[in-house]
Design an enzyme around this catalytic site. Structure first.
Site, mmCIF file in Angstrom:
data_model
loop_
_atom_site.group_PDB
_atom_site.id
_atom_site.type_symbol
_atom_site.label_atom_id
_atom_site.label_comp_id
_atom_site.label_asym_id
_atom_site.label_seq_id
_atom_site.Cartn_x
_atom_site.Cartn_y
_atom_site.Cartn_z
ATOM 1 N N TYR A 1 -18.124 18.138 -8.170
ATOM 2 C CA TYR A 1 -19.051 17.489 -9.141
ATOM 3 C C TYR A 1 -20.439 17.590 -8.993
ATOM 4 O O TYR A 1 -21.168 17.019 -8.211
ATOM 5 C CB TYR A 1 -18.530 15.992 -9.637
ATOM 6 N N SER B 1 -9.296 13.490 -18.444
ATOM 7 C CA SER B 1 -9.613 13.926 -19.938
ATOM 8 C C SER B 1 -8.897 13.253 -20.808
ATOM 9 O O SER B 1 -8.195 13.997 -21.895
ATOM 10 C CB SER B 1 -9.567 15.412 -19.926
ATOM 11 N N PRO B 2 -8.889 11.701 -21.152
ATOM 12 C CA PRO B 2 -7.799 11.166 -21.870
ATOM 13 C C PRO B 2 -8.445 11.402 -23.374
ATOM 14 O O PRO B 2 -7.332 11.098 -24.146
ATOM 15 C CB PRO B 2 -8.073 9.766 -21.635
ATOM 16 N N GLY C 1 -6.408 20.670 -25.643
ATOM 17 C CA GLY C 1 -6.607 21.751 -24.804
ATOM 18 C C GLY C 1 -7.377 21.575 -23.418
ATOM 19 O O GLY C 1 -7.376 20.511 -22.992
ATOM 20 N N PHE C 2 -7.895 22.702 -22.831
ATOM 21 C CA PHE C 2 -8.356 22.621 -21.471
ATOM 22 C C PHE C 2 -9.866 22.478 -21.783
ATOM 23 O O PHE C 2 -10.601 23.673 -21.664
ATOM 24 C CB PHE C 2 -8.148 23.893 -20.673
#
Length: 305
Positions: free
Chosen positions: A52, A215-216, A220-221
Site C-alpha cells: 500500500y 471492498s465492501p 466489480g474489481f
C-alpha cells in the site's frame, strides 16, 4: 463497538476493521484526525499491506497515531505480504524480509496478524512454515492468516504450517456476493450457481477462520461503489428504505448486511472519510431481519432459484 473472536485465536477484535490502503491520500493533519476518530469510535483494528503506497501507508499511519508502547497495546495491527511487482512471492526469505520492513515502517516490534496477500503459484509450503515458525518464536508475529485463498490452498499450507490460520481476507460485497450466491443456487443452470472459490465461505465457517470482506462497497474489481450509483437504482432504493427505518445511513446498512451473515465476518473498510468510518461502526448496532437481508440481496440482482 461489538467484538468477535478472530478465528481460533485469543484475540477479541472489533467487527469492523479500518483499512489503511488510502491513508497516503491524506495530509498529515487529516491522517491524524482520521486515526483519532477511528479510535474514538471503537475501531482500533487497522489493516495494512506492505504494497500500500509502496510502504508509505504504514509509515504515514505510524506517524498519524504517534506510535509508542502505550498506544501499541491499545490497537490491533494486521499487515499483508507476498505481492511483488510482476509476481507473487511466498518464499521464506521474502516473508521474513517483508515483515522486518513492515515492523520498521509501523514503528512496532510485532504484528498481531500477518496475512499472505495473494496466492503464489510457486509456493513451497515448507518455506512458509519455516518463516512462520521463525516469526512466531522471535515474537515478531503473533497470529497468521491468508488473503484471497481457496480451501485447498489453505489445506496445502496447513499440511506444513503448525500455526492456526485465523483469517482469510476475501472480496465480498452486496454486489460481489458469488461466495454466497453459489451456495444458494446449488445444482442450478445459471451464472450464480458457478462455484468460483471452492465453497470458501462454508470452509472458513467449518474451520473457524474469520472471513474479512474487502471492498465492501465496491462492485466489480474496483469499478466503483454501488451506493448512490445510478447503475443500481433498485438496490439503492431498497437500502435507502431500510436505512430510513433504522435512522442510519446507506453506508451503515451496506456493512450491516455483511454483519448479519452468521459467518461472523469482519468487514475491512477503505474509506478515509471520518463520517463514513463512523457510519461503518454504527453497523455494529444494526441487526437486519432475515427478510431485509434477502430484500437487499435480491435488489442487487442476485437471484433465488
Amino acid at each position: 463497538m461489538r467484538t468477535i473472536q478472530l478465528g481460533t485465536s485469543s484475540l477479541e477484535v472489533p467487527v469492523v476493521a479500518v483499512g489503511c490502503m488510502r491513508i497516503n491520500s491524506l495530509e498529515k493533519a487529516e491522517a491524524e484526525r482520521f486515526v483519532q476518530a477511528s479510535l474514538e469510535a471503537g475501531a482500533n483494528f487497522f489493516d495494512h499491506a506492505d504494497i500500500y503506497g509502496g510502504g508509505a501507508c504504514e509509515e504515514i499511519f505510524a506517524d498519524a497515531i504517534h506510535m509508542n508502547d502505550d498506544i501499541r497495546e491499545k490497537i490491533v495491527l494486521q499487515s499483508k505480504c507476498g505481492i511483488r511487482k510482476g509476481s507473487f512471492d511466498f518464499s521464506k526469505d521474502h516473508i521474513l524480509t517483508s515483515v522486518d520492513g513492515i515492523l520498521k515502517r509501523l514503528k512496532t516490534d510485532y504484528l498481531d496478524i500477518l496475512l499472505l496477500h495473494r496466492p503464489d503459484a510457486l509456493v513451497e509450503p515448507e518455506e512458509v512454515a519455516e518463516a512462520f515458525d521463525k516469526l512466531e518464536s522471535s515474537g515478531k508475529v503473533r497470529h497468521f492468516g491468508v488473503s484471497n485463498q481457496k480451501p485447498m490452498q489453505i489445506e496445502l499450507l496447513k499440511k506444513y504450517v503448525k500455526q492456526p490460520i485465523v483469517a482469510n481476507q476475501l472480496q465480498l460485497s452486496i454486489t460481489n456476493a458469488n461466495m454466497i450466491s453459489n451456495g444458494v443456487n446449488v445444482n442450478m443452470e445459471n451464472e450464480s450457481a458457478i462455484d468460483r472459490d471452492g465453497s470458501i465461505l462454508d470452509y472458513c465457517r467449518l474451520n473457524d477462520i474469520t472471513v474479512q470482506p474487502w471492498s465492501p462497497f465496491q462492485y466489480g474489481f474496483f469499478k466503483g461503489v454501488f451506493l448512490d450509483n445510478e447503475e443500481f437504482p433498485e438496490l439503492n432504493a431498497q437500502i435507502d428504505e431500510i436505512a430510513k427505518k433504522y435512522e442510519v445511513s446507506n453506508t451503515t446498512i451496506a456493512i450491516a448486511w455483511l454483519l448479519r451473515h452468521p459467518a461472523r465476518m469482519q468487514p475491512v473498510t477503505g474509506t478515509m472519510n471520518i463520517e463514513r468510518i463512523r457510519d461503518c461502526v454504527k453497523a455494529s448496532d444494526v441487526h437486519l431481519t432475515r427478510e431485509e437481508w434477502y430484500e437487499i440481496y435480491r435488489a442487487a440482482g442476485n437471484i433465488l432459484p
